[in-house]
Design a protein around this motif. Sequence first.
Motif, short mmCIF file in Angstrom:
data_model
loop_
_atom_site.label_atom_id
_atom_site.label_comp_id
_atom_site.label_asym_id
_atom_site.label_seq_id
_atom_site.Cartn_x
_atom_site.Cartn_y
_atom_site.Cartn_z
N LEU A 131 0.85 -1.19 0.00
CA LEU A 131 0.00 0.00 0.00
C LEU A 131 0.88 1.24 0.00
O LEU A 131 1.91 1.29 0.68
N ALA A 132 0.49 2.24 -0.77
CA ALA A 132 1.19 3.52 -0.81
C ALA A 132 0.16 4.63 -0.83
O ALA A 132 -1.04 4.39 -1.02
N MET A 133 0.63 5.86 -0.65
CA MET A 133 -0.27 7.00 -0.60
C MET A 133 -0.42 7.64 -1.97
O MET A 133 0.54 7.70 -2.76
N ARG A 134 -1.58 8.13 -2.27
CA ARG A 134 -1.76 8.93 -3.47
C ARG A 134 -0.89 10.19 -3.37
O ARG A 134 -0.71 10.74 -2.29
N ASN A 135 -0.34 10.63 -4.50
CA ASN A 135 0.51 11.82 -4.60
C ASN A 135 1.89 11.60 -3.99
O ASN A 135 2.63 12.55 -3.76
N TYR A 165 -3.29 2.26 -3.84
CA TYR A 165 -3.07 3.59 -3.28
C TYR A 165 -4.25 4.01 -2.41
O TYR A 165 -5.41 3.77 -2.75
N VAL A 166 -3.94 4.66 -1.29
CA VAL A 166 -4.98 5.10 -0.38
C VAL A 166 -4.94 6.62 -0.22
O VAL A 166 -3.94 7.27 -0.52
N HIS A 167 -6.03 7.16 0.25
CA HIS A 167 -6.16 8.61 0.46
C HIS A 167 -5.45 9.06 1.73
O HIS A 167 -5.22 8.27 2.64
N GLY A 168 -5.14 10.36 1.80
CA GLY A 168 -4.73 10.94 3.06
C GLY A 168 -3.60 11.93 3.03
O GLY A 168 -3.59 12.89 3.80
N GLY A 169 -2.60 11.73 2.17
CA GLY A 169 -1.41 12.57 2.22
C GLY A 169 -1.59 13.97 1.67
O GLY A 169 -0.92 14.91 2.11
N TYR A 170 -2.50 14.13 0.71
CA TYR A 170 -2.66 15.41 0.00
C TYR A 170 -4.07 15.92 0.22
O TYR A 170 -5.01 15.49 -0.44
N ARG A 171 -4.21 16.84 1.15
CA ARG A 171 -5.54 17.28 1.58
C ARG A 171 -6.15 18.32 0.66
O ARG A 171 -7.38 18.37 0.49
N TYR A 172 -5.32 19.17 0.05
CA TYR A 172 -5.84 20.33 -0.68
C TYR A 172 -6.79 19.93 -1.80
O TYR A 172 -7.79 20.61 -2.05
N VAL A 204 -1.31 -8.20 2.92
CA VAL A 204 -0.49 -7.09 2.43
C VAL A 204 0.81 -7.02 3.23
O VAL A 204 0.84 -7.27 4.44
N ALA A 205 1.91 -6.69 2.56
CA ALA A 205 3.21 -6.61 3.23
C ALA A 205 3.33 -5.36 4.07
O ALA A 205 3.74 -5.41 5.24
N CYS A 206 3.01 -4.19 3.49
CA CYS A 206 3.28 -2.94 4.20
C CYS A 206 2.51 -1.78 3.60
O CYS A 206 2.02 -1.85 2.47
N ILE A 238 0.09 -5.99 9.14
CA ILE A 238 0.77 -5.29 8.06
C ILE A 238 1.81 -4.33 8.64
O ILE A 238 1.55 -3.62 9.61
N LEU A 239 2.99 -4.27 8.04
CA LEU A 239 4.06 -3.39 8.50
C LEU A 239 3.83 -1.95 8.03
O LEU A 239 3.22 -1.72 6.98
#
Length: 432
Positions: A131-135, A165-172, A204-206, A238-239
């Motif tokens: 899993l990674a963050m969008r943007n 990809y998951v939501h959260g890092g880029y709020r604007y 999922v690994a991480c 998950i790590l």
Amino acid sequence: MTDDLLARHRAVMPTWMSLLYDEPLEIVHAQDRRVTDSTGRTYLDFFAGVLTNAMGYDIAEVSDAVRKQLDTGVLHTSTLYLIRSQVELAEKIAKLSGIPDAKVFFTNSGSEANDTALMLATQHRRSNQVLAMRNSYHGRSFGTVAITGNRGWSASALSPVKVNYVHGGYRYRSPFRDLSDSAYIDACVADLVDVLEIATAGDVACLIAEPIQGVGGFSLPPDGLFKAMKEVLDSYGILFISDEVQTGWGRTGSHFWGIQAHDVVPDLMTFAKGLGNGLAVGGVVGRGDVVDVFNAQSFSTFGGNPVSMAGASSVLDYIRDHDLQANCLARGTQLLSGLRAAAASNEFVGDVRGKGLMIGVELVEPGTLTPSVRAAKQMLEETRRRGLLVGKGGLHNNVLRLGPPMTLTEAEAQEGLDILVDALAATKAALS
């Protein structure tokens, strides 16, 4: 930079190697927080080699440490031999990490550090799901490009891992942007659970995340998001990997590591950039059982080499001895308040955000959320014309990135702020 050097660069370097400015510059000398180009023009540096020259330039303590190692004649041995400075620096970082029973592996860059962390996590969990963050952005290597959630930097669709990809890092620009902090966190955690239940096989690994997204335009979520996310991750086994390549070493002002603002301890952290103050150094610090997961033999040819270790150790000591974390907080507050005041009367500024000396200014077309690439381009030239170097980033390349050396003085912060405010007014006048 002369036209001849630019032509030579274009002849032998890849077309995808980015250069800033209409007329790219060549830096030939530097001192403190200022750099001089090949024409003799000197600039106040608010980008610090993409946040890498964390102490600034020509720092005696760092130069002396490197010179002392050079004088031994031992520039390299490889990790097949004991390296005292490597062990000593690892001990410092393991203690500072807050991770129980932490172990450290040194690399040459942030890309390599993140690639190593991915390999450790996927091997530990026996899963290639990530899993990674969008943007997001995590590097230029094959594995890190695969988890980059920013199309402008995603050089290949091929991947050694399966990514969601998951939501959260880029709020604007988030669909949750108008929610309160707590409601925003709840919505992002619900999205994480939804992705886990629907888009993955469960094992999922991480999750890898930047506490503040660097290339993504210094965007950041509300404090506490990653604590809430880790509670979900822990329930699945998950790590959690915190990418501290840009947020480490006190740059955010409020904490030594960016993730500490979320009151959570990750399983692995990656680091690079500012630790070397220009020397090539990166690494992973994490739970001993995760770092020790490999059964095959391995080593690093250049990672943890004596010269980089000597320099990096002196950088870490300098940060502590001069309380640069506190300076980042003070100077960041000074810059953020001044920029927000200027933004109130400039409709090209959509958002001013950041922590410490990681500040993003997102530029938009007046009265809209439409990214203004033209305003960002104009600002880059206007600030350079006035003697200030800044960076540029964001998903749409419309965000000014300000990451000065952590040693920035109050007077230099005001000088840079005055230039930025003047350049914003000039950009508004030129484009209106």
